[in-house]
Motif scaffolding. Sequence first.
Motif, PDB file in Angstrom:
ATOM      1  N   THR A  45      80.992  73.789 -33.702  1.00  0.00           N
ATOM      2  CA  THR A  45      81.134  72.358 -34.151  1.00  0.00           C
ATOM      3  C   THR A  45      82.633  72.231 -33.898  1.00  0.00           C
ATOM      4  N   VAL A  46      83.332  73.100 -34.235  1.00  0.00           N
ATOM      5  CA  VAL A  46      85.034  72.783 -34.376  1.00  0.00           C
ATOM      6  C   VAL A  46      85.434  72.645 -32.920  1.00  0.00           C
ATOM      7  N   VAL A  47      84.861  73.776 -32.029  1.00  0.00           N
ATOM      8  CA  VAL A  47      84.848  73.704 -30.423  1.00  0.00           C
ATOM      9  C   VAL A  47      84.514  72.393 -30.015  1.00  0.00           C
ATOM     10  N   LYS A  48      83.017  71.780 -30.397  1.00  0.00           N
ATOM     11  CA  LYS A  48      82.805  70.439 -30.059  1.00  0.00           C
ATOM     12  C   LYS A  48      83.668  69.355 -30.330  1.00  0.00           C
ATOM     13  N   HIS A  49      84.393  69.542 -31.332  1.00  0.00           N
ATOM     14  CA  HIS A  49      85.417  68.556 -31.880  1.00  0.00           C
ATOM     15  C   HIS A  49      86.654  68.524 -31.065  1.00  0.00           C
ATOM     16  N   LEU A  50      87.277  69.696 -30.852  1.00  0.00           N
ATOM     17  CA  LEU A  50      88.416  69.984 -30.042  1.00  0.00           C
ATOM     18  C   LEU A  50      88.152  69.327 -28.594  1.00  0.00           C
ATOM     19  N   TRP A  51      86.941  69.749 -28.243  1.00  0.00           N
ATOM     20  CA  TRP A  51      86.681  69.108 -26.631  1.00  0.00           C
ATOM     21  C   TRP A  51      86.557  67.747 -26.695  1.00  0.00           C
ATOM     22  N   GLY A  52      85.853  67.059 -27.626  1.00  0.00           N
ATOM     23  CA  GLY A  52      85.684  65.656 -27.803  1.00  0.00           C
ATOM     24  C   GLY A  52      87.504  65.107 -27.741  1.00  0.00           C
ATOM     25  N   ASN A  53      88.036  65.503 -28.602  1.00  0.00           N
ATOM     26  CA  ASN A  53      89.554  65.059 -28.904  1.00  0.00           C
ATOM     27  C   ASN A  53      90.265  65.166 -27.685  1.00  0.00           C
ATOM     28  N   MET A  54      90.232  66.389 -27.150  1.00  0.00           N
ATOM     29  CA  MET A  54      90.963  66.785 -25.821  1.00  0.00           C
ATOM     30  C   MET A  54      90.499  65.837 -24.440  1.00  0.00           C
ATOM     31  N   LEU A  55      89.228  65.530 -24.422  1.00  0.00           N
ATOM     32  CA  LEU A  55      89.152  64.645 -23.412  1.00  0.00           C
ATOM     33  C   LEU A  55      89.522  63.225 -23.585  1.00  0.00           C
ATOM     34  N   SER A  56      89.225  62.863 -24.908  1.00  0.00           N
ATOM     35  CA  SER A  56      89.652  61.613 -25.289  1.00  0.00           C
ATOM     36  C   SER A  56      91.309  61.249 -25.021  1.00  0.00           C
ATOM     37  N   ARG A  57      91.927  62.175 -25.686  1.00  0.00           N
ATOM     38  CA  ARG A  57      93.490  62.039 -25.852  1.00  0.00           C
ATOM     39  C   ARG A  57      94.012  62.340 -24.350  1.00  0.00           C
ATOM     40  N   TRP A  58      93.560  63.324 -23.504  1.00  0.00           N
ATOM     41  CA  TRP A  58      94.535  63.595 -22.349  1.00  0.00           C
ATOM     42  C   TRP A  58      93.909  62.916 -20.967  1.00  0.00           C
ATOM     43  N   THR A  59      92.794  62.172 -20.873  1.00  0.00           N
ATOM     44  CA  THR A  59      92.201  61.826 -19.925  1.00  0.00           C
ATOM     45  C   THR A  59      92.908  60.336 -19.620  1.00  0.00           C
ATOM     46  N   ASP A  60      93.761  60.353 -18.726  1.00  0.00           N
ATOM     47  CA  ASP A  60      94.556  58.992 -18.165  1.00  0.00           C
ATOM     48  C   ASP A  60      95.548  58.842 -19.506  1.00  0.00           C
TER      49      ASP A  60
END
Length: 194
Positions: A45-60
């Motif tokens: 779940t921690v990985v899932k949260h990091l993944w979602g955050n990273m995609l959101s923050r760093w895309t464009d």
Amino acid sequence: MPNDTLQDLINQFEYYKQLGEKALAQIPDDKLNWQYNPTCNSAATVVKHLWGNMLSRWTDFLTTDGEKTWRDREAEFDNDGWSRDELLQRWNEGWHVLLSTLRALKEEDLTKTVYIRNQGHSVREAINRQLAHYPYHVGQIVLLGKMLATNWTSLSIPRGASRQFNQDKFAQPKHNEHYTAEFLGNNESKPDER
């Protein structure tokens, strides 16, 4: 601002990525989704949260708000029973987006303004925000690893080895080297010119 500011930041992110990977590798497959209690997150779940955050923050990153409309933050905390392969695929995807974005930045980008939930940040502030956030969660993964691994291998100086570690360090001449170099394998030390 020194030319190596961005590389320094990249090195720090890569260091914490490596710590997380070493911790995840020590968690048995059948424990990746284990929760201490219903209010605690599993390593997956921690990985899932990091993944979602990273995609959101760093895309464009430079052109759109860091909290994307397509992100479902609440769902990031659902324990979906991911396999190791699913977990690592998302782990790698998130870190790839982050590190690719950082590598594409230029020094002059550090003073530009980006937004997270309509709150302005200099690029440097936005990077530092995540450089505090991600190690916080990597630390959670490390703690879970220490709790769940059969025979935990230390990710830093093992207990009882501090004296020898320091002796080895002080036996070397003074030099300039990023503190992550020995862990990341990019030893490019330079003699101290003071």
